[in-house]
Enzyme design. Structure first.
Site, PDB file in Angstrom:
ATOM      1  N   TYR A 195       7.897   1.177  -7.663  1.00 20.19           N
ATOM      2  CA  TYR A 195       7.034   0.662  -7.836  1.00 20.19           C
ATOM      3  C   TYR A 195       6.206  -0.440  -9.348  1.00 20.19           C
ATOM      4  CZ  TYR A 195       6.372   1.083  -2.701  1.00 20.19           C
ATOM      5  OH  TYR A 195       6.722   1.520  -1.599  1.00 20.19           O
ATOM      6  N   GLU A 197       0.619  -1.180   0.108  1.00 15.09           N
ATOM      7  CA  GLU A 197       0.373   0.219  -0.206  1.00 15.09           C
ATOM      8  C   GLU A 197       1.114   1.622   0.532  1.00 15.09           C
ATOM      9  OE1 GLU A 197      -3.719  -2.222   2.500  1.00 15.09           O
ATOM     10  OE2 GLU A 197      -1.695  -1.102   3.242  1.00 15.09           O
TER      11      GLU A 197
HETATM   12  C1  LIG Z   1      10.569   6.417  -2.950  1.00 18.26           C
HETATM   13  C2  LIG Z   1      12.245   6.064  -2.280  1.00 18.26           C
HETATM   14  C3  LIG Z   1      12.279   5.256  -1.736  1.00 18.26           C
HETATM   15  C4  LIG Z   1      12.955   6.386  -3.287  1.00 18.26           C
HETATM   16  O1  LIG Z   1      14.420   5.797  -3.451  1.00 18.26           O
HETATM   17  P1  LIG Z   1      15.591   6.350  -4.035  1.00 18.26           P
HETATM   18  O2  LIG Z   1      16.401   5.367  -3.487  1.00 18.26           O
HETATM   19  O3  LIG Z   1      15.821   7.487  -4.476  1.00 18.26           O
HETATM   20  O4  LIG Z   1      15.012   5.971  -6.167  1.00 18.26           O
HETATM   21  P2  LIG Z   1      16.096   5.033  -6.732  1.00 18.26           P
HETATM   22  O5  LIG Z   1      16.913   6.232  -6.969  1.00 18.26           O
HETATM   23  O6  LIG Z   1      16.884   3.442  -6.384  1.00 18.26           O
HETATM   24  O7  LIG Z   1      15.206   5.414  -7.991  1.00 18.26           O
HETATM   25  C5  LIG Z   1      14.646   3.941  -8.437  1.00 18.26           C
HETATM   26  C6  LIG Z   1      12.756   4.229  -9.021  1.00 18.26           C
HETATM   27  O8  LIG Z   1      12.028   5.258  -8.229  1.00 18.26           O
HETATM   28  C7  LIG Z   1      12.059   6.171  -9.163  1.00 18.26           C
HETATM   29  N1  LIG Z   1      11.644   7.547  -8.663  1.00 18.26           N
HETATM   30  C8  LIG Z   1      12.756   7.692  -7.275  1.00 18.26           C
HETATM   31  N2  LIG Z   1      12.900   8.463  -6.889  1.00 18.26           N
HETATM   32  C9  LIG Z   1      11.760   8.968  -7.926  1.00 18.26           C
HETATM   33  C10 LIG Z   1      11.271  10.355  -8.176  1.00 18.26           C
HETATM   34  N3  LIG Z   1      11.910  11.838  -7.223  1.00 18.26           N
HETATM   35  N4  LIG Z   1      10.825  10.828  -9.011  1.00 18.26           N
HETATM   36  C11 LIG Z   1       9.866  10.204  -9.749  1.00 18.26           C
HETATM   37  N5  LIG Z   1      10.496   8.874 -10.123  1.00 18.26           N
HETATM   38  C12 LIG Z   1      11.316   8.584  -8.817  1.00 18.26           C
HETATM   39  C13 LIG Z   1      11.915   5.814 -10.608  1.00 18.26           C
HETATM   40  O9  LIG Z   1      11.752   5.296 -10.637  1.00 18.26           O
HETATM   41  C14 LIG Z   1      13.609   5.278 -10.231  1.00 18.26           C
HETATM   42  O10 LIG Z   1      13.915   4.766 -11.678  1.00 18.26           O
HETATM   43  P3  LIG Z   1      15.004   5.794 -12.711  1.00 18.26           P
HETATM   44  O11 LIG Z   1      16.217   6.623 -11.642  1.00 18.26           O
HETATM   45  O12 LIG Z   1      15.612   4.346 -13.227  1.00 18.26           O
HETATM   46  O13 LIG Z   1      14.532   6.201 -13.368  1.00 18.26           O
HETATM   47  C15 LIG Z   1      12.916   7.766  -1.611  1.00 18.26           C
HETATM   48  O14 LIG Z   1      11.786   8.717  -2.196  1.00 18.26           O
HETATM   49  C16 LIG Z   1      12.002   7.750  -0.214  1.00 18.26           C
HETATM   50  O15 LIG Z   1      12.742   7.119   0.856  1.00 18.26           O
HETATM   51  N6  LIG Z   1      10.364   8.151   0.035  1.00 18.26           N
HETATM   52  C17 LIG Z   1      10.461   8.750   1.088  1.00 18.26           C
HETATM   53  C18 LIG Z   1       9.682   7.078   1.950  1.00 18.26           C
HETATM   54  C19 LIG Z   1       8.954   6.657   0.922  1.00 18.26           C
HETATM   55  O16 LIG Z   1       7.627   7.271   0.962  1.00 18.26           O
HETATM   56  N7  LIG Z   1       8.442   4.986   0.607  1.00 18.26           N
HETATM   57  C20 LIG Z   1       7.444   4.807   0.495  1.00 18.26           C
HETATM   58  C21 LIG Z   1       6.291   4.395   0.630  1.00 18.26           C
HETATM   59  S1  LIG Z   1       6.508   2.756   2.219  1.00 18.26           S
END
Ligand SMILES: CC(C)(COP(=O)(O)OP(=O)(O)OC[C@H]1O[C@@H](n2cnc3c(N)ncnc32)[C@H](O)[C@@H]1OP(=O)(O)O)[C@@H](O)C(=O)NCCC(=O)NCCS
Length: 148
Positions: free
Chosen positions: A117, A105
């Site tokens: 995701y 979720e």
């Molecule tokens: C969501 C989250 C975990 C992504 O972590 P991250 O290490 O920055 O992600 P990555 O660098 O590995 O990116 C993987 C993919 O995520 C997506 N993504 C990550 N950040 C993004 C952004 N700011 N906007 C759009 N897509 C994004 C993209 O699909 C990306 O793939 P790509 O690089 O090929 O475009 C991070 O933004 C976070 O910690 N957010 C706060 C916590 C949260 O909301 N967690 C999820 C709910 S439990």
């Protein structure tokens, strides 16, 4: 970067990251409870082998299904592939353990997470209205079935 299983000694750092990231942050004791739960598989991402924790994730399994409970990356380490590495680890670990159906979720407006995701094959499967509090928001349910 290193992805490894979360240890009890990691819970303080993980809870500190939680409190800076989520409005419904898990406390130290909630993180400890998750580690003690034999159905929950927690992982951390470190900046280098044996190094500082920069991200973490919790996967929970039951029967042949696994739920991604949490995934988060420290703000200054985002957009560097840390979440991708955690997703890869969880899905490989889950599939090795016999889980073939994954679900989660997420806040419907959490574009980085929804995009992450989708990248890993999750599709929207439903919505729970007004599910989250502080601030109120719908939950999007997403799921993914591993191919045989
Ligand atoms: C969501 C989250 C975990 C992504 O972590 P991250 O290490 O920055 O992600 P990555 O660098 O590995 O990116 C993987 C993919 O995520 C997506 N993504 C990550 N950040 C993004 C952004 N700011 N906007 C759009 N897509 C994004 C993209 O699909 C990306 O793939 P790509 O690089 O090929 O475009 C991070 O933004 C976070 O910690 N957010 C706060 C916590 C949260 O909301 N967690 C999820 C709910 S439990």
């Amino acid at each position: 970067m290193e992805i490894r299983e979360m240890k009890l000694a990691d819970v303080f750092t993980v809870a500190e990251l939680e409190s800076g990231i989520f409005s419904d942050a898990w406390s130290v004791s909630a993180c400890r409870g998750a580690i003690d739960n034999k159905n929950i598989f927690p992982f951390v991402a470190c900046d280098e082998p044996g190094g500082k924790i920069i991200g973490y994730a919790f996967l929970m399994g039951a029967a042949d299904e696994a739920e991604i409970l949490r995934i988060a990356v420290a703000k200054e380490y985002r957009r560097m592939g840390v979440a991708d590495a955690l997703m890869e680890k969880m899905i490989r670990y889950g599939s090795d353990d016999g889980y073939c159906f994954f679900y989660l979720e997420v806040r419907a407006g959490n574009e980085p997470a929804v995009s992450l995701y989708q990248k890993w094959g999750f599709n929207p499967a439903g919505q729970r209205f007004d599910y989250y509090k502080n601030p109120p928001e719908d939950a999007l349910i997403m799921e993914m079935a591993l191919e045989e």
